[in-house]
Design a protein around this motif. Structure first.
Motif, PDB file in Angstrom:
ATOM      1  N   GLU A  18       0.874  -0.960   0.014  1.00  0.00           N
ATOM      2  CA  GLU A  18      -0.182   0.192   0.252  1.00  0.00           C
ATOM      3  C   GLU A  18       1.288   0.772  -0.345  1.00  0.00           C
ATOM      4  OE1 GLU A  18      -3.982   0.794   2.396  1.00  0.00           O
ATOM      5  OE2 GLU A  18      -2.714  -0.709   3.396  1.00  0.00           O
ATOM      6  N   PRO A  19       0.395   1.901  -0.576  1.00  0.00           N
ATOM      7  CA  PRO A  19       1.716   3.050  -0.308  1.00  0.00           C
ATOM      8  C   PRO A  19       1.315   3.973   0.631  1.00  0.00           C
ATOM      9  CG  PRO A  19      -0.044   3.495  -2.806  1.00  0.00           C
ATOM     10  CD  PRO A  19      -0.508   2.052  -1.620  1.00  0.00           C
ATOM     11  N   ARG A  20       0.455   4.140   1.061  1.00  0.00           N
ATOM     12  CA  ARG A  20       0.797   4.521   2.932  1.00  0.00           C
ATOM     13  C   ARG A  20       1.994   3.799   3.745  1.00  0.00           C
ATOM     14  NH1 ARG A  20      -4.805   3.741   5.706  1.00  0.00           N
ATOM     15  NH2 ARG A  20      -5.514   1.961   4.767  1.00  0.00           N
ATOM     16  N   THR A  21       1.613   2.838   3.180  1.00  0.00           N
ATOM     17  CA  THR A  21       2.656   1.899   4.221  1.00  0.00           C
ATOM     18  C   THR A  21       4.334   2.052   4.338  1.00  0.00           C
ATOM     19  OG1 THR A  21       1.436  -0.195   3.324  1.00  0.00           O
ATOM     20  CG2 THR A  21       3.651  -0.656   4.736  1.00  0.00           C
ATOM     21  N   HIS A  22       4.581   3.110   5.766  1.00  0.00           N
ATOM     22  CA  HIS A  22       6.127   2.976   6.075  1.00  0.00           C
ATOM     23  C   HIS A  22       7.124   1.664   6.072  1.00  0.00           C
ATOM     24  CE1 HIS A  22       5.838   2.334   9.826  1.00  0.00           C
ATOM     25  NE2 HIS A  22       4.940   3.340  10.009  1.00  0.00           N
ATOM     26  N   LEU A  23       8.416   1.809   5.904  1.00  0.00           N
ATOM     27  CA  LEU A  23       8.998   1.097   4.604  1.00  0.00           C
ATOM     28  C   LEU A  23       9.171   0.067   6.586  1.00  0.00           C
ATOM     29  CD1 LEU A  23      11.537  -0.280   3.487  1.00  0.00           C
ATOM     30  CD2 LEU A  23      13.362   1.706   4.901  1.00  0.00           C
ATOM     31  N   ALA A  24       9.437   0.947   7.854  1.00  0.00           N
ATOM     32  CA  ALA A  24       9.797   0.215   9.142  1.00  0.00           C
ATOM     33  C   ALA A  24       8.347  -1.033   8.584  1.00  0.00           C
ATOM     34  CB  ALA A  24       9.466   0.946   9.968  1.00  0.00           C
ATOM     35  N   ASP A  25       6.722  -0.568   8.380  1.00  0.00           N
ATOM     36  CA  ASP A  25       6.198  -1.618   9.032  1.00  0.00           C
ATOM     37  C   ASP A  25       6.169  -2.499   8.089  1.00  0.00           C
ATOM     38  OD1 ASP A  25       4.221  -0.670  11.201  1.00  0.00           O
ATOM     39  OD2 ASP A  25       3.348   1.082   9.807  1.00  0.00           O
ATOM     40  N   PHE A  26       6.636  -2.223   6.416  1.00  0.00           N
ATOM     41  CA  PHE A  26       6.524  -2.547   5.653  1.00  0.00           C
ATOM     42  C   PHE A  26       8.173  -4.317   6.010  1.00  0.00           C
ATOM     43  CE2 PHE A  26       9.872  -3.888   2.103  1.00  0.00           C
ATOM     44  CZ  PHE A  26       8.414  -4.942   1.744  1.00  0.00           C
TER      45      PHE A  26
ATOM     46  N   PRO C   3      -0.429   6.699   8.070  1.00  0.00           N
ATOM     47  CA  PRO C   3      -2.075   7.738   7.570  1.00  0.00           C
ATOM     48  C   PRO C   3      -2.787   7.136   7.152  1.00  0.00           C
ATOM     49  CG  PRO C   3       0.796   7.211   6.655  1.00  0.00           C
ATOM     50  CD  PRO C   3       0.512   5.820   8.064  1.00  0.00           C
ATOM     51  N   ALA C   4      -3.817   8.127   6.158  1.00  0.00           N
ATOM     52  CA  ALA C   4      -5.243   8.191   5.319  1.00  0.00           C
ATOM     53  C   ALA C   4      -4.047   7.583   4.215  1.00  0.00           C
ATOM     54  CB  ALA C   4      -5.813   8.958   5.949  1.00  0.00           C
ATOM     55  N   PRO C   5      -5.384   6.747   3.379  1.00  0.00           N
ATOM     56  CA  PRO C   5      -4.743   6.200   2.296  1.00  0.00           C
ATOM     57  C   PRO C   5      -4.488   7.390   1.297  1.00  0.00           C
ATOM     58  CG  PRO C   5      -6.977   4.983   3.149  1.00  0.00           C
ATOM     59  CD  PRO C   5      -6.700   5.761   3.890  1.00  0.00           C
ATOM     60  N   PHE C   6      -3.742   6.964   0.570  1.00  0.00           N
ATOM     61  CA  PHE C   6      -2.957   8.049  -0.990  1.00  0.00           C
ATOM     62  C   PHE C   6      -2.717   7.320  -1.605  1.00  0.00           C
ATOM     63  CE2 PHE C   6       0.172   8.122   2.330  1.00  0.00           C
ATOM     64  CZ  PHE C   6       1.345   7.457   1.237  1.00  0.00           C
ATOM     65  N   ASP C   7      -3.115   7.837  -2.660  1.00  0.00           N
ATOM     66  CA  ASP C   7      -2.284   7.215  -4.265  1.00  0.00           C
ATOM     67  C   ASP C   7      -0.702   7.651  -4.399  1.00  0.00           C
ATOM     68  OD1 ASP C   7      -4.605   6.378  -4.590  1.00  0.00           O
ATOM     69  OD2 ASP C   7      -5.266   7.910  -6.127  1.00  0.00           O
ATOM     70  N   TYR C   8       0.098   6.915  -5.158  1.00  0.00           N
ATOM     71  CA  TYR C   8       0.982   6.914  -5.312  1.00  0.00           C
ATOM     72  C   TYR C   8       1.991   6.715  -6.866  1.00  0.00           C
ATOM     73  CZ  TYR C   8       6.030   6.595  -5.085  1.00  0.00           C
ATOM     74  OH  TYR C   8       7.841   6.992  -4.847  1.00  0.00           O
ATOM     75  N   SER C   9       2.803   7.896  -7.041  1.00  0.00           N
ATOM     76  CA  SER C   9       3.708   7.931  -8.427  1.00  0.00           C
ATOM     77  C   SER C   9       4.973   8.544  -7.922  1.00  0.00           C
ATOM     78  CB  SER C   9       2.701   8.732  -8.985  1.00  0.00           C
ATOM     79  OG  SER C   9       2.616   9.709  -9.436  1.00  0.00           O
ATOM     80  N   ALA C  10       5.723   8.087  -8.974  1.00  0.00           N
ATOM     81  CA  ALA C  10       7.366   8.408  -8.634  1.00  0.00           C
ATOM     82  C   ALA C  10       7.392   9.632 -10.143  1.00  0.00           C
ATOM     83  CB  ALA C  10       8.237   7.891  -8.419  1.00  0.00           C
ATOM     84  N   ALA C  11       7.876  10.453 -10.395  1.00  0.00           N
ATOM     85  CA  ALA C  11       8.036  11.436 -11.592  1.00  0.00           C
ATOM     86  C   ALA C  11       9.656  11.189 -11.888  1.00  0.00           C
ATOM     87  CB  ALA C  11       7.953  12.458 -10.872  1.00  0.00           C
ATOM     88  N   THR C  12       9.116  11.747 -13.301  1.00  0.00           N
ATOM     89  CA  THR C  12      10.740  10.639 -13.756  1.00  0.00           C
ATOM     90  C   THR C  12      11.427  12.444 -13.805  1.00  0.00           C
ATOM     91  OG1 THR C  12       9.703  11.024 -16.045  1.00  0.00           O
ATOM     92  CG2 THR C  12      10.179   9.137 -15.264  1.00  0.00           C
TER      93      THR C  12
END
Lengths: 387, 787, 276
Positions: A18-26, C3-12
């Motif tokens: 999940e994008p919100r998962t920080h590295l420590a939790d992962f 955190p509350a859920p969010f979408d993620y993308s990495a910019a080139t």
């Protein structure tokens, strides 16, 4: 979910996170590498410090999704690394740990100090340890252990490296398409009918005096149109006007402080005193998302200006916040936001009084996207006011 | 571990008095410690609590989200669960019940209103976001000094006053004050703090179908007490509950409690028959559990012209917060204030009134040092004020009034029995080490520096006779330990206390080594687990070295007798001529020896070789221990500090810090130093950095460590420790409780040094932490007075 | 808290980031190093719908020598300044400034652009880059634009960035060895937020003298008459009183002390230069 591929303690892992998962939790929950500890999740205590690409970072402030292609080294992963072995021995000999909870982060920082700052003296060691809190040892053993290893250095096998920049695909499309997070869209309302306070003790108070190019009579008349007055407060919207002098109006008020924002909904009582040409708005509202509440009182008064056809509008505000937003430790920042808000309100009021368009329409924000996420009714209202 | 370290371990002495390296280090240093948050069980659910954003409010409707009705619990869902109640038997105590989830009212910010369960903590928080709670705010009490005023709202509606307990003592006060040449009256205050162990609280509970038992893993200092408390709240028999503490990441008193979260998680696991986990996050800790140290003193000292202390009069208020906590109650701290305020001094008269007041803040808990830190602050600042009034050096007035060594053992004005020690010598050494004349010379040269002292004694490991008088639910008695020789000559120890960083796995092994000669690497300590260890009130009150140490000594001594019987038989000498060394039982003349491994093998696997009767005297014993006199050991210390003060920024720097400490006989001097260093760092936090302020509506003013400042390595000086070692006549090896000592002295010593540095400005500070703004304000106020 | 859920993308690249911000329709927010945003996300005080990660956008990770000026990519990290991994437009001041930011583990992720966009009034870069007369380069809907720091920082946590803007770079004039610099901050604890700070630039060759007061919970204050303050630092207190009325006297005195000490550092004989 975002697909990542990374190396942890020398082993390749491919995972969906999940994008919100920080590295420590992962690491802790998915890979069961529980040697990385979480002491605050605010980036202050340092317990979660580990190596990413050979440099110590906060794993609570590093999202796993950002670690695609990274090399991660946790406390479990140093094996027989000669420098870490010496640090461990020195930590034990100098009693640099008691409960052991801060130890993984402490060792990571110690490793970095030894390889980056071979000349560090005691003062520098202490300075460099500022980002790793220990509650047990008083740091005496930790400082001594690091100094001990520094006195007879061992080369570090772990070295910083730079992860290559991302390359865009030939078609110019973003290399990673945003992944949609499943959002929970429950409409929450924390407090539906907050009592309107009689007075506010111990709140923050601000006052502004505004010279206007308009006669006091006309200004006073303008102020009777409460809906327009509300329109002058950026981020505020009137939902239901008052039916009678004793009944409150309802409305909402959106304010942002950096990336934080709150949308307070609540009620206010409006009172005008014709004789004194003054008025008072008292209200209270709650932001359901942050579970915070605010209450405030604004007094305003029209005074005659120095010259004819000029007036002074005196606006005084007292407010108080409660709940998580009030527990943000630097109230002066909030006070400044409110102060600037008041300034904009005064500008708008002046513009309204002088027959110009509003100067500031968007809610107060250092986070401009707010405008787009405002409720539809507010946008409509603003559009109307602008039109 | 590297080889050199193993060598060092092997070579080092291992018995009482040896700085043996710690047995527990290796797992922590390689990331293999197992803390409660590390436990992951199949099907486990995480809990997030909906907590009150308001300090005092009536709860209206609570609406659960449609898609999560089953996963959200509120008070009404906790059928059959009782709230937490900890009454004192002292007359006049007003009782409170802390609900597991708030029922009709919330009484402090952070009180749990609903619990939300999901497959991850993040999802549980999503669910918590969707719970709607209507709160009708009530006026909150945020200030202890006005909490008793008539017009104040009541924290507990059925009370007539916001006071848990009021106490008063008077020991010949009126008669003693005649002829006082100096009378100083001062107001002092210590701020509310968060104990902030690096690991917060946490609990994982699961139902064990095979054992038909609730199994609760919890980060606690007192597993057996938590078990008893859980049984009371959940209506379960003790055999239905097993509490297992994993590695505990610091406690300092914060984990010496039955928490409402433990009760909820246990209830949920039992009801759902699924593992359930709650891990306290730092925000919960700081905003909902700021809970120690908040005291207010009005203290008056009476002294003769020569500096002889005649009498002390004090009115003390302790802000006990909203609830009485289990097991220590809401009044332990104030009761302690009244009994220990006189400190290490002789005086003819003493009077003290205390109030444990209720406010809309989290319940107060005994933090390392408990009331001693506040008491030492009040007493030692007053001593400096008297010295200034009389124009004598602060150390001189102390030297005049300390209990002298020839008076030991000494019963002081409140009946405290000081077992041993040389208090004036500790002071003398500290004065010498800190070099008072050098500080005075720097002051004369215009430097804004100051020197300060504090001297105090720490009653530790006090038992039944003391606690029975305080009337709290838990009165400690004898401590038990089990010792078992394994078939290969190893030793297993079982104790009901729980290490949370104190090095018990090492120090108790050292005691066993002292008795049986077993290498400490072959000694395994099982601690805490209620299924495996004898009942114990747990790890608190600087009691482990004395009580668990004494119990281990008793158990291993009894075990040693049994081993000697077998060894004597095998070596053909009387049992009394057997001694232990290096894992062997030897004859005193050195002519015969048999290994403990052989003895173990024979008893378990070759009983045909045993002497008559030995088969029934097994190689596993449990012994109970209690000192003949259980009024406690009195370790003591003198702290001396030199500060420099920047009058422009208000910042205080610690230039030198000396602690002269008497812990009696040290079981492991390295560990004792560690306790003193660590305690002193916490005391420095109390003195200079740590404060959880509340605003007028009861809102806590810090939610992260960026706002609540714990001292870091750069804020702590290189502290110099000197040891004195006067054995306690009361304990097994002469050891004294020392765990809290370091945290007691710093606020007083540092405040005295700051006031010394500010003396020429006529500025004096009586409140900790001494933050820069407090110093600047004090200077500005003084200037404002036009002097 | 998580955190509350969010979408993620990495910019080139910065252009890619801009496209994604636009595509995100206002719900998207830039994630640079994440060291300030991270805690707010973890506390659920910030709840953006989408994060666009800039940390590996190649064009934001380089330094361009423009002759009289250097242009620093916004995604350069504090540690890269501290370690001298990037060219220094000053005679050695930037590493010392960077070293004073929070803690090493934070400096390894936090970026100079992220720090400016966050605009914490106590932040080291916000104050020092204002004093150094830096410009920020912003890529927006109408192409690139350049703003001086004084126009960029609007207030605490508030900047001139519009929703679809990306801060791409920071431009610094090169300073010759003769230029003088003083930066002094007061933090109660190593690595913590400054409670007061001030930076002083005296560049006689370029005729630039600037005194900036920071950490004052509003946009940094650039003193109108720096020469007067240098000549008589005692004039600063009454000035600050006028400019920041609601502050209690003790706070004002602390800020005035910061200015005095920064001035002292900038004017001290060379061999006694303070590192920060």
């Amino acid at each position: 979910m975002t697909a990542i591929s990374l190396t942890v303690n020398g082993r390749r892992h491919a995972a969906e996170v999940e994008p919100r998962t920080h590295l420590a939790d992962f690491l802790r929950e998915d890979l069961l590498l529980t040697g990385t500890h979480l002491g605050c999740e605010h980036g202050v205590c340092g317990a979660c410090t580990l190596m990413v690409d050979g440099r110590p970072v906060r794993s609570c402030l590093t999202f796993a999704a950002t670690c695609d292609g990274a090399e991660v080294q946790t406390v479990e992963g140093f094996g027989e690394d000669p420098l870490m072995t010496r640090l461990r021995g020195a930590f034990s000999r100098h009693h640099a740990l008691q409960c052991g909870f801060c130890t993984p982060g402490m060792l990571t920082t110690a490793y970095d100090i030894v390889c980056r700052l071979p000349e560090a003296d005691e003062a520098r060691i202490r300075e460099e340890l500022a980002g790793n809190l220990c509650r047990c040892t008083g740091y005496a053993g930790i400082v001594a252990a690091i100094a001990d290893v520094l006195a007879d250095p061992t080369p570090a096998s772990l070295q910083p490296r730079e992860r290559p920049a991302l390359r865009s695909k030939d078609d110019g499309e973003p290399s990673t398409a945003p992944v949609k997070a499943p959002a929970r869209t429950a409409e929450t309302s924390f407090a539906t009918s907050l009592p309107i306070p009689e007075r506010i003790d111990g709140g923050v108070s601000l006052e502004r005096r505004l010279a206007l190019d308009i006669a006091p009579d006309r200004l006073w008349a303008l102020l009777q149109d409460f809906e327009s007055v509300v329109g002058c407060l950026p981020g505020a919207a009137l939902e239901t006007p008052s039916g009678s002098p004793d009944a409150p109006v309802t409305g909402s008020f959106t304010v942002a402080i950096g990336p934080m924002r709150a949308n307070f909904r609540g009620r206010a009582l409006v009172a005008y005193d014709d004789a004194r040409r003054s008025g008072r708005v008292r209200g209270a509202g709650g932001d359901p998302v942050s579970r915070s509440q605010g209450e405030g009182e604004m007094r305003f008064a029209v005074e005659a200006g120095q010259q004819q056809k000029k007036s002074v509008l005196v606006v005084a505000l007292v407010y108080r916040l409660k709940g998580p937003l009030s527990q943000f430790g630097r109230p002066a920042i909030v006070a400044d936001v409110v102060d600037r808000l008041l300034a904009r309100f005064a500008d708008n009021l002046a513009a309204l009084a002088e027959g110009r368009g509003l100067v500031h329409a968007a809610p107060m924000s250092g986070f401009g996207l707010l405008y787009q996420t405002m409720s539809k009714s507010m946008r409509t209202l603003l559009a109307k006011l602008r039109g | 571990m590297d080889d050199s370290l193993n060598d060092a371990r092997a070579k080092s002495a291992q018995g009482v008095g040896a700085s043996a390296l710690r047995l527990e280090d290796e797992r922590y240093l390689s990331g293999r410690g197992r803390f409660v948050a590390d436990i992951k069980l199949p099907g486990m659910l995480d809990v997030a609590f909906v907590r009150s954003p308001l300090a005092h409010a009536r709860i209206g409707a609570i609406t659960k989200p449609e898609d999560g009705r089953e996963d959200v619990f509120v008070a009404a869902d906790l059928a059959g669960v009782k709230g937490i109640r900890a009454d004192s038997g002292l007359p006049g105590f007003r009782s409170s019940v802390q609900p597991i989830l708030a029922e009709t009212k919330v009484r402090h910010v952070g009180e749990a209103i609903a619990a939300c369960l999901a497959t991850s903590r993040a999802k549980a928080e999503d669910l918590a976001d969707a719970v709607i709670v209507d709160l009708e705010e009530l006026p909150a009490i945020h200030e202890m000094t006005t909490a008793r005023d008539a017009e104040m709202p009541l924290v507990h509606e059925h009370w007539d006053e916001n006071v848990f307990l009021e106490t008063a003592v008077d020991y010949g006060f009126d008669a003693a004050i005649a002829g006082a040449a100096a009378i100083v009256k001062r107001t002092y205050r210590t701020s509310r703090q968060c104990m902030a162990p690096m690991e917060g609280r946490g609990v994982v509970a699961t139902w064990d179908n095979q054992a038909e038992q609730l199994v609760v893993y919890t980060a606690t200092q007192m597993p057996h007490i938590v078990r008893t408390g859980l049984c009371e709240c959940l209506g379960l028999a003790h055999e239905k509950v097993r509490v297992i503490p994993p590695d505990v990441g610091g406690g300092f008193g914060y984990k010496g409690i039955l928490s409402s979260e433990e009760v909820f998680v246990a209830f949920a696991a039992m009801t759902l028959r699924r593992p359930v986990r709650w891990i306290e996050d730092r925000r919960e800790h700081l905003t909902g559990n700021a809970n120690c140290r908040e005291h207010h003193y009005e203290i008056t000292g009476y002294a003769a012209a020569d500096g002889t202390l005649l009498a002390v009069d004090c009115e003390a208020i302790v802000d006990s917060g909203a609830y009485s906590i289990y097991p220590f109650s809401a009044c332990l701290e104030a009761a302690q204030v009244a009994s220990i305020l006189p400190g290490p001094y002789r005086m003819a008269g003493y009077r003290c009134r205390t109030w444990s007041v209720a406010t809309n803040k989290p319940a107060i808990l005994p933090y390392r040092g408990v009331a001693r830190t506040g008491v030492c602050f009040a007493m030692e600042l007053m001593m400096d004020a008297l010295a200034r009034e009389l124009g004598i050096e602060p150390h001189a007035i102390r030297a005049k009034n300390l209990v002298p060594p020839e008076a030991m053992p000494f019963t002081n004005i409140t009946g405290k029995y000081f077992d041993s020690g040389d208090y004036p010598e500790a002071l003398r050494r500290a004065v010498e080490a800190i070099d008072v004349p050098a500080v005075r010379a720097r002051q004369k040269a215009g430097e804004r520096v100051g020197v300060g002292f504090s001297i105090f004694c720490e009653q530790g490991a006090h038992g039944t006779s003391v606690y029975a008088g305080w009337g709290i639910p838990m009165v400690p008695g004898a401590e038990q330990a089990s010792a078992r020789l394994t078939p290969d000559g190893g030793l297993e120890l079982r104790v009901g206390v729980q290490s949370h960083g104190q090095s018990l796995e090492t120090t108790l092994a050292q005691i066993a080594h002292e008795q049986l000669g077993v290498p400490i690497a072959r000694v395994r300590l099982v601690h805490g687990d209620t299924a495996l260890t004898p009942y114990s009130t747990g790890t608190w009150g600087s009691r482990c070295a004395v009580m668990a140490g004494g119990a281990v000594a008793a158990a291993t001594a009894r075990l040693g007798e049994r081993i000697k019987t077998i060894a004597g038989h095998l070596l053909q000498v009387p049992a009394g001529e057997i001694v232990f060394a290096g894992g062997m039982a030897r004859t005193v003349n050195g002519q015969g020896e048999v290994s403990l491994a052989e003895i173990g093998r024979l008893w378990y696997l070759g009983p045909q070789h045993l002497p008559a009767g030995a088969e029934l005297a097994g190689l596993e014993v449990t012994e109970a221990y209690k000192p003949a006199r259980d009024t406690g050991t009195f370790s003591y210390a003198c702290h001396a500090v030199v500060v420099s003060l920047d009058a422009e920024t208000g910042s205080v720097r610690l230039l030198d810090y000396v602690i002269v400490e008497d812990a009696g006989v040290m079981i492991n001097p390295m560990v004792v130093d560690g306790q003193v260093f660590g305690g002193a760092a916490q005391g420095i936090g109390t003195a200079l950095y740590e404060e959880m302020a509340f605003d007028a509506s009861g809102q806590p003013m810090a939610a992260t460590f960026a706002d609540y400042h714990l001292p870091g390595a750069a804020e702590i000086p290189a502290i110099r420790i000197q040891h004195m070692e006067s054995p306690s006549p009361l304990t097994r090896f002469g050891q004294k409780g020392i765990g809290e000592s370091g945290a007691i002295g710093p606020p007083a010593a540092i405040a005295n040094a700051v006031n010394d540095a500010l003396a020429d400005l006529g500025v004096s500070i009586g409140e900790v932490p001494i933050k820069p703004e407090r110093v600047l304000r004090a200077i500005a106020e003084r200037k404002g007075q036009g002097t | 808290m998580k955190p509350a859920p969010f979408d993620y993308s990495a910019a080139t690249s910065s252009a890619d980031a801009r496209q994604q911000l636009v595509a995100g329709g206002g719900a998207a927010k830039i994630l640079a190093g994440g060291q300030s945003l991270g805690p707010m996300l973890n506390l659920r005080l910030a709840r953006p719908g989408q994060l666009v990660d800039l940390s590996r956008a190649g064009d934001l990770r380089s330094v361009t020598d423009e002759g009289d000026t250097l242009l620093y990519g916004a995604a350069l990290r504090h540690a890269e300044f501290e370690d001298g991994d990037v060219a220094d437009a000053t005679p050695g001041w930037l590493p010392a400034i960077a070293r004073g930011i929070a803690y090493r583990a934070v400096r390894n992720r936090g970026t100079i652009g992220g720090s400016l966009a966050h605009a914490d009034p106590a932040a080291d870069w916000v104050v020092t880059l204002t004093a150094l007369g830096a410009e920020v380069v912003i890529a927006g809907p109408d192409g690139a634009k350049t703003l001086p720091m004084t126009d960029f920082i609007r207030g605490p946590l508030s900047t001139a960035l519009e929703p679809a803007d990306v801060l791409t770079g920071i431009r610094l004039r090169k300073r010759l060895p003769g230029a003088r610099w003083g930066y002094w901050k007061f933090a109660q604890k190593a690595g913590e937020f400054a409670k007061a700070s001030a930076a002083v630039l005296i560049d006689a060759e370029r005729g630039e003298t600037r005194i900036v007061v920071g950490a004052i919970e509003r946009a940094p204050i650039v003193l109108d008459d720096p020469q007067a303050a240098l000549a008589d630092p005692e004039t600063v207190l009454p000035l600050l009183k006028r400019l920041t009325a609601p502050n209690p006297p003790a706070t004002l005195a602390l800020h005035a002390a910061a200015v005095r000490r920064a001035c002292l550092a900038a004017t001290a004989p060379k061999d006694e230069d303070m590192p920060s």
